[in-house]
Scaffold this motif. Structure first.
Motif, PDB file in Angstrom:
ATOM      1  N   LEU A  20       0.833  -1.208   0.000  1.00  0.00           N
ATOM      2  CA  LEU A  20       0.000   0.000   0.000  1.00  0.00           C
ATOM      3  C   LEU A  20       0.864   1.253   0.000  1.00  0.00           C
ATOM      4  O   LEU A  20       0.547   2.239  -0.687  1.00  0.00           O
ATOM      5  CB  LEU A  20      -0.936  -0.001   1.206  1.00  0.00           C
ATOM      6  N   ASN A  21       1.944   1.235   0.765  1.00  0.00           N
ATOM      7  CA  ASN A  21       2.858   2.387   0.808  1.00  0.00           C
ATOM      8  C   ASN A  21       3.488   2.626  -0.562  1.00  0.00           C
ATOM      9  O   ASN A  21       3.606   3.772  -1.014  1.00  0.00           O
ATOM     10  CB  ASN A  21       3.931   2.162   1.872  1.00  0.00           C
ATOM     11  N   GLU A  22       3.874   1.559  -1.227  1.00  0.00           N
ATOM     12  CA  GLU A  22       4.438   1.702  -2.578  1.00  0.00           C
ATOM     13  C   GLU A  22       3.391   2.211  -3.562  1.00  0.00           C
ATOM     14  O   GLU A  22       3.713   2.970  -4.473  1.00  0.00           O
ATOM     15  CB  GLU A  22       5.034   0.378  -3.057  1.00  0.00           C
ATOM     16  N   ASP A  31       8.840  10.528   0.865  1.00  0.00           N
ATOM     17  CA  ASP A  31       9.112  10.360   2.298  1.00  0.00           C
ATOM     18  C   ASP A  31       8.459  11.441   3.142  1.00  0.00           C
ATOM     19  O   ASP A  31       8.280  11.270   4.344  1.00  0.00           O
ATOM     20  CB  ASP A  31      10.621  10.369   2.564  1.00  0.00           C
ATOM     21  N   GLN A  32       8.113  12.575   2.534  1.00  0.00           N
ATOM     22  CA  GLN A  32       7.522  13.693   3.269  1.00  0.00           C
ATOM     23  C   GLN A  32       6.003  13.720   3.217  1.00  0.00           C
ATOM     24  O   GLN A  32       5.390  14.648   3.731  1.00  0.00           O
ATOM     25  CB  GLN A  32       8.056  15.018   2.721  1.00  0.00           C
ATOM     26  N   SER A  81       3.291   5.563   8.920  1.00  0.00           N
ATOM     27  CA  SER A  81       2.520   6.693   9.459  1.00  0.00           C
ATOM     28  C   SER A  81       1.548   7.223   8.415  1.00  0.00           C
ATOM     29  O   SER A  81       1.695   6.985   7.215  1.00  0.00           O
ATOM     30  CB  SER A  81       3.454   7.803   9.940  1.00  0.00           C
ATOM     31  N   GLU A  82       0.565   7.959   8.894  1.00  0.00           N
ATOM     32  CA  GLU A  82      -0.511   8.469   8.048  1.00  0.00           C
ATOM     33  C   GLU A  82       0.019   9.438   6.989  1.00  0.00           C
ATOM     34  O   GLU A  82       0.847  10.292   7.277  1.00  0.00           O
ATOM     35  CB  GLU A  82      -1.536   9.182   8.940  1.00  0.00           C
TER      36      GLU A  82
END
Length: 201
Positions: free
Chosen positions: A36-38, A94-95, A182-183
């Motif tokens: 999901l992050n990717e 990343d931000q 993190s969100e």
């Protein structure tokens, strides 16, 4: 004595099986969060691509309009300054969890959108621009890019929703908290856009 060994071995086997099941579950949840992050990172790349396309079109559009509308220096300055501000603010994948950095990025992009809108409104006052083939092509490309940006922002918000939902659900929230997921931030509407503009004739 043999009965005691059998019970001990059976208990150890059950504990080992439970540990393997818990570790397997944790690995599965972690891998889903990584996927999901990717997805969020890939969607963010598409948003950046469209913003870059718009950023690259602006100098040609400004030059074309400037050649005809010499007296609109304030509008050209606003577009140039907004473009420069956008060029200075970079937001990496990343931000995406940093609300302040995300808000600065969105404000810069919204400022550029606003300045471009003013430039296109100014161009309406110059009939010779409407007949300029180069201007018409650039205007069409810019409008298409604005539509693509809107679509990519919507897709980004959808994958962020999936990701944020997953990291907040129990028991996946335990794995997310332990492993540092993190969100992520959403794109939001420009302040005041929920009110209809006044139209006066």
């Amino acid at each position: 004595m043999k009965k005691g060994w059998i019970i001990a071995l059976g208990t150890i086997a059950i504990v080992v099986l439970l540990v393997i099941m818990i570790v397997g579950w944790g690995v599965g949840v972690y891998n889903k969060l990584v996927g999901l992050n990717e997805g969020v990172n890939q969607s963010w790349s598409q948003v950046e691509n469209q913003y870059q396309r718009r950023y690259d079109l602006i100098p040609n559009l400004v030059s074309t309009v400037k050649g005809v509308a010499e007296f609109e220096k304030e509008t050209f300055t606003a577009v140039t300054e907004a473009r420069a501000k956008v060029g200075q603010i970079k937001l990496s994948a990343d931000q995406l969890a940093d609300p302040q950095a995300f808000q600065q990025f969105q404000q810069a992009q919204d400022g550029l959108s606003s300045a471009l809108s003013r430039l296109l409104v100014v161009s309406e006052n110059y009939p010779q621009l409407k007949a300029n083939e180069n201007f018409l092509q650039l205007q069409a490309q810019l409008e298409g890019t604005e539509n693509r940006i809107s679509v990519e922002r919507m897709k980004y918000n959808q994958v962020v929703q999936d990701y944020n939902t997953q990291i907040k659900r129990f028991p996946a929230a335990l794995i997310a908290g332990i492993t540092g997921f993190s969100e992520k931030q959403y794109f939001r509407a420009i302040e005041g856009s929920q009110q209809a503009p006044k139209v006066e004739f």
